[in-house]
Write a protein that holds these residues in place. Structure first.
Motif, mmCIF file in Angstrom:
data_model
loop_
_atom_site.group_PDB
_atom_site.id
_atom_site.type_symbol
_atom_site.label_atom_id
_atom_site.label_comp_id
_atom_site.label_asym_id
_atom_site.label_seq_id
_atom_site.Cartn_x
_atom_site.Cartn_y
_atom_site.Cartn_z
ATOM 1 N N PRO A 155 -2.743 8.906 -0.565
ATOM 2 C CA PRO A 155 -4.054 9.287 -1.567
ATOM 3 C C PRO A 155 -4.980 8.077 -1.751
ATOM 4 O O PRO A 155 -3.913 6.648 -1.799
ATOM 5 C CB PRO A 155 -3.243 9.443 -2.680
ATOM 6 C CG PRO A 155 -2.215 9.905 -1.982
ATOM 7 C CD PRO A 155 -1.471 9.379 -0.743
ATOM 8 N N ARG A 156 -5.947 8.146 -2.291
ATOM 9 C CA ARG A 156 -6.164 7.164 -2.107
ATOM 10 C C ARG A 156 -5.604 6.021 -4.253
ATOM 11 O O ARG A 156 -5.121 6.528 -5.080
ATOM 12 C CB ARG A 156 -7.779 7.567 -2.924
ATOM 13 C CG ARG A 156 -8.445 5.979 -3.112
ATOM 14 C CD ARG A 156 -10.172 6.194 -4.424
ATOM 15 N NE ARG A 156 -11.080 4.927 -5.367
ATOM 16 C CZ ARG A 156 -11.774 4.277 -4.333
ATOM 17 N NH1 ARG A 156 -11.682 4.996 -2.833
ATOM 18 N NH2 ARG A 156 -12.628 3.592 -4.107
ATOM 19 N N MET A 171 -6.231 -2.605 1.842
ATOM 20 C CA MET A 171 -5.607 -2.273 1.422
ATOM 21 C C MET A 171 -6.322 -0.527 1.021
ATOM 22 O O MET A 171 -5.380 0.914 1.731
ATOM 23 C CB MET A 171 -4.804 -2.178 0.003
ATOM 24 C CG MET A 171 -4.545 -3.401 0.079
ATOM 25 S SD MET A 171 -3.466 -3.258 -1.837
ATOM 26 C CE MET A 171 -4.600 -3.932 -2.512
ATOM 27 N N ARG A 172 -7.434 0.181 0.751
ATOM 28 C CA ARG A 172 -7.630 1.013 0.641
ATOM 29 C C ARG A 172 -7.423 2.440 1.639
ATOM 30 O O ARG A 172 -7.705 3.137 2.397
ATOM 31 C CB ARG A 172 -8.926 0.971 -0.897
ATOM 32 C CG ARG A 172 -8.938 0.999 -1.392
ATOM 33 C CD ARG A 172 -10.045 0.810 -2.569
ATOM 34 N NE ARG A 172 -8.986 1.320 -3.873
ATOM 35 C CZ ARG A 172 -10.009 1.345 -5.274
ATOM 36 N NH1 ARG A 172 -11.299 0.749 -4.598
ATOM 37 N NH2 ARG A 172 -10.160 0.726 -6.185
ATOM 38 N N LYS A 173 -8.214 0.968 3.026
ATOM 39 C CA LYS A 173 -8.989 1.338 4.310
ATOM 40 C C LYS A 173 -6.670 2.251 4.988
ATOM 41 O O LYS A 173 -7.495 2.815 6.168
ATOM 42 C CB LYS A 173 -9.602 0.542 4.750
ATOM 43 C CG LYS A 173 -11.029 0.562 4.550
ATOM 44 C CD LYS A 173 -11.446 -0.416 5.698
ATOM 45 C CE LYS A 173 -13.166 -0.148 5.301
ATOM 46 N NZ LYS A 173 -13.534 0.755 5.657
ATOM 47 N N TYR A 174 -5.839 1.500 4.812
ATOM 48 C CA TYR A 174 -4.819 1.686 5.544
ATOM 49 C C TYR A 174 -4.772 2.412 4.418
ATOM 50 O O TYR A 174 -4.101 3.422 5.481
ATOM 51 C CB TYR A 174 -3.879 0.378 4.850
ATOM 52 C CG TYR A 174 -2.608 0.251 5.472
ATOM 53 C CD1 TYR A 174 -1.927 -0.389 6.523
ATOM 54 C CD2 TYR A 174 -1.498 1.664 4.927
ATOM 55 C CE1 TYR A 174 -1.180 -0.270 7.238
ATOM 56 C CE2 TYR A 174 -0.417 1.427 4.985
ATOM 57 C CZ TYR A 174 -0.257 0.863 5.990
ATOM 58 O OH TYR A 174 1.414 0.901 6.628
ATOM 59 N N THR A 195 0.914 -0.965 0.186
ATOM 60 C CA THR A 195 -0.227 -0.512 0.088
ATOM 61 C C THR A 195 0.982 1.372 -0.729
ATOM 62 O O THR A 195 0.061 2.057 -0.715
ATOM 63 C CB THR A 195 -0.997 0.020 1.552
ATOM 64 O OG1 THR A 195 -1.783 -1.486 1.448
ATOM 65 C CG2 THR A 195 -1.940 1.746 0.885
ATOM 66 N N GLU A 196 1.951 1.446 0.786
ATOM 67 C CA GLU A 196 2.407 2.526 0.580
ATOM 68 C C GLU A 196 3.808 3.567 -0.064
ATOM 69 O O GLU A 196 3.685 3.136 -0.331
ATOM 70 C CB GLU A 196 3.469 2.523 2.465
ATOM 71 C CG GLU A 196 3.017 2.511 3.490
ATOM 72 C CD GLU A 196 3.889 2.819 5.055
ATOM 73 O OE1 GLU A 196 5.453 2.329 4.331
ATOM 74 O OE2 GLU A 196 2.465 3.282 5.893
ATOM 75 N N ARG A 197 4.351 2.029 -0.645
ATOM 76 C CA ARG A 197 5.608 1.938 -2.132
ATOM 77 C C ARG A 197 4.963 1.870 -3.614
ATOM 78 O O ARG A 197 5.126 2.241 -4.728
ATOM 79 C CB ARG A 197 6.036 0.626 -1.710
ATOM 80 C CG ARG A 197 7.285 0.776 -0.569
ATOM 81 C CD ARG A 197 8.086 0.143 -1.397
ATOM 82 N NE ARG A 197 9.046 -0.136 0.418
ATOM 83 C CZ ARG A 197 9.955 -1.124 0.755
ATOM 84 N NH1 ARG A 197 10.071 -1.869 -0.431
ATOM 85 N NH2 ARG A 197 10.975 -0.738 1.150
ATOM 86 N N LEU A 198 2.971 1.649 -3.560
ATOM 87 C CA LEU A 198 2.630 1.608 -5.066
ATOM 88 C C LEU A 198 1.536 2.416 -5.144
ATOM 89 O O LEU A 198 0.291 1.653 -4.660
ATOM 90 C CB LEU A 198 1.972 0.081 -5.251
ATOM 91 C CG LEU A 198 3.637 -0.833 -5.362
ATOM 92 C CD1 LEU A 198 3.059 -2.436 -5.640
ATOM 93 C CD2 LEU A 198 4.423 -0.402 -6.704
ATOM 94 N N PRO A 199 1.553 3.508 -5.568
ATOM 95 C CA PRO A 199 -0.045 4.194 -5.006
ATOM 96 C C PRO A 199 -0.442 3.665 -6.106
ATOM 97 O O PRO A 199 -2.094 3.954 -6.260
ATOM 98 C CB PRO A 199 1.044 5.651 -6.019
ATOM 99 C CG PRO A 199 1.925 5.264 -6.430
ATOM 100 C CD PRO A 199 2.543 4.282 -5.987
#
Length: 496
Positions: A227-228, A217-220, A161-165
């Motif tokens: 960003p979403r 992932m989105r809630k994280y 989640t953090e590394r891939l927008p």
């Protein structure tokens, strides 16, 4: 109760031990590598036995006089983990029966509906069955994704989640999962020590929320302030290909990522909440997903130079020295140390007077440009200066920093308030030298926020030698000059 924890160097085991101690139990641990426990906060409160669960003699010796045995071991990193885990479970079951253990407790995985299971989940179910057939009253807790910093499943979710927008994902991201916070897992495990002998069987445990992996992932991202995330599922991505992709973009080892992703092909949702008839829910209820993520993100990972940011292990979400090096999220560091002839007092005087009119002792143009750029984008820049040219106090502003911790005359830690895609700290520390003089230690820490944070660190990394290296040289050089001047004055006064 006298409790033996097998797997105390693991994620759950390392957090279970202090909870058992706090509940008044006596704890013994069986570890293949006891040296891994040297720095855990609870090391001096337990009895440590060296041994391997595949060794019947050592396992039987560790179970002597024990009433409750917690079995928290798995061998995911081995290709033959199914066989190894089955053999180890049989050793434990036999030893527990022979030793007259009153209770076995095992933490496995939720068994999905249907007959086809991933090797990982099938192995967990097999281990549970071996222990249930041991003749010893056994409670098998079955959980899906455990939410907490250090949990392999959570770390994989964090890094993705953090590394891939934006990411291309397999279709299993739409499968439903019932995650559970590590604090709730520990609640059930601790209370299991007091279950009556008649209570035996497998119990599903999960949090109050059922989510798809995509929703997780989105809630994280929302909790982490990212960003979403744009996610495009692709049917052609097999679990094996997904694991290679996870291995490419995250530090989670492939040997762990492969079986975990193979398990995500299944929906893992609790079949019931039968455990509530024997162990009530935690006070305040089970932890919701967003709250569990908040707790997991509450602290950056502790590092071993030159002092810990906090006393690790105070809460289940806190890091432990036994956690894998890839857990806790990415934290970048620039660490430097220099032995100087300056006295510790002179070195501390220079450190405490840093900033403001004295500057930052390196590359003044770079600091000025960075301060100007910060003001342009709405930051505080370097305009705040400092209130007193010599003394600092916790909580006060210092240029674009805030004094977060001050232990005079040893440690000064500053938290950055400039505009950066993440969180940053600068720590300056002094120790007396063994043969006189002093040791100066300097640590810059950056916790990136999303992909922009990683790119920011890589962009400024080439300048660290000039900026941070210059600080070391000039701070110690100034302290050495002040030490020499003080000695000259003392000598002249003595000659008079």
């Amino acid at each position: 109760m006298r409790c033996l924890v097998i797997g105390a160097t693991g994620y759950v085991g390392g957090r279970l031990v202090p909870r058992l101690l706090d509940a008044g139990h006596e704890v013994r641990v069986l570890a293949r590598s006891p040296d891994k426990l040297a720095e855990v906060p609870w090391r001096d409160r337990v009895q440590v036995c060296r041994g391997d669960v595949t060794d019947p003699v050592g396992t039987a010796a560790a179970m002597t006089d024990q009433q409750v045995v917690y079995y928290l071991v798995h061998s995911l990193t081995r290709k033959d983990f199914v066989r190894v885990d089955r053999d180890a479970a049989e050793v434990v079951a036999t030893a527990a029966r022979t030793a007259g253990v009153a209770r076995l407790v095992y933490l496995g995985g939720i068994v999905p509906d249907g007959t086809t299971r991933s090797p990982h989940l099938a192995s967990r179910a097999e281990v549970g069955s071996v222990l249930l057939d041991s003749g010893v009253p056994t409670a098998v807790f079955q959980a899906a994704v455990i939410l907490g910093s250090g949990s392999a499943s959570f770390e994989m979710l964090r890094y993705l989640t953090e590394r891939l927008p934006a990411m291309v994902t397999p279709r299993w991201v739409h499968n439903r999962i019932q995650p559970i916070a590590v604090r709730d897992v520990l609640h059930y495990l601790v209370r299991a020590a007091e279950l009556p002998p008649a209570v035996r069987g497998a119990f599903d445990i999960g949090g109050p929320d059922v989510l798809t992996y995509l929703e997780m992932m989105r809630k994280y991202a929302v909790v982490a302030g990212l960003p979403r995330r744009l996610v495009v599922p692709v049917r052609l991505l097999t679990p094996w290909l997904s694991a290679q992709w996870v291995n490419l973009v995250t530090p989670v080892p492939r040997g762990i990522a492969v079986p975990l992703i193979e398990s995500l092909v299944h929906e893992v949702v609790c079949h019931d909440h039968a455990i509530a008839a024997h162990i009530p829910d935690p006070a305040g209820g089970l932890t919701h997903y967003e709250r569990a993520v908040e707790l997991a993100l509450a602290r950056i990972r502790s590092t071993d130079v030159p002092t810990r940011w906090s006393d690790a292990g105070a809460a289940p979400s806190d890091p432990l020295p036994t956690d894998p090096v890839w857990s806790g999220g990415t934290v970048y560091e620039d660490v430097r140390e220099h032995t100087t002839s300056a006295s510790p007092d002179a070195l501390w005087d220079v450190i405490e007077s840093i900033g403001g009119e004295h500057g930052w002792y390196s590359f003044p143009l770079a600091w000025s440009v960075r301060g100007w750029a910060d003001r342009v984008i709405g930051g505080v820049g370097l305009r705040r200066g400092r209130r007193d040219p010599r003394r600092l106090h916790v909580g006060e502003a210092l240029d674009w920093w805030r004094v977060e911790h001050l232990h005079r005359p040893r440690i000064l830690r500053l938290r950055a308030e400039m505009k950066v895609p993440g969180r940053a700290w600068l720590e300056l520390a002094v120790e007396p030298g063994r043969a006189g003089g002093a040791v100066y230690r300097q640590r810059a820490v950056f916790e990136p926020h999303g992909l922009a944070g990683h790119l920011y660190w890589r962009l400024i990394a080439p300048f660290h030698g000039a900026v941070f290296g210059g600080m070391v040289r000039n701070i110690t050089g100034t302290a050495e000059h002040q030490t020499g001047s003080a000695r000259d004055r003392a000598r002249h006064e003595g000659e008079r």
